[in-house]
Design a protein around this motif. Structure first.
Motif: not given
Length: 123
Positions: A10-13, A83-84, A90-91, A120-121
């Motif tokens: 998981x990572x934030x936008x 990045x960014x 998400x995939x 997962x973003x």
């Protein structure tokens, strides 16, 4: 022959992740390799590819300017620096080895596939 993808999560936008794909069972240094992804309910799509020596790369439009593919033939490993990140990234990301020396976006030319790693973003 096995490709083992790792590094998802998981990572934030706006955040970053680096995916790795380690090959075992044979050397893949003579073949181009690539990353594909598949989002829920969608078909698998090309993300990036790299030539057998790493001198040439190609990217899907969605990945250009944000993702970087690289390889270390001494380690039989490829990487995808992302990045960014956006929610639409998400995939499940799959690494693959092609039957060619030069990079290709055509999935039918890839004959070995890893098991995939989930990205997962989300905020």
């Amino acid at each position: 022959v096995q490709l083992q993808a790792s590094g998802g999560g998981p990572v934030q936008p706006g955040g970053s992740l680096r995916l790795s794909c380690a090959a075992s069972g044979r050397s893949f240094s003579s073949y181009s390799m690539g990353w594909f992804r598949q989002a829920p309910g969608k078909e698998r799509e090309f993300v990036a590819a790299i030539t057998w020596r790493g001198g040439g790369t190609s990217y899907a439009d969605a990945a250009k300017g944000r993702f970087t593919i690289a390889r270390d033939n001494a380690k039989d490993t490829i990487y995808l620096q992302m990045n960014s990140l956006k929610p639409e990234d998400t995939a499940v990301y799959y690494c693959a080895s092609s039957s060619m020396m030069y990079s290709t976006s055509r999935s039918e030319l890839y004959n070995y596939w890893g098991q995939g790693t989930q990205v997962t973003v989300s905020s």
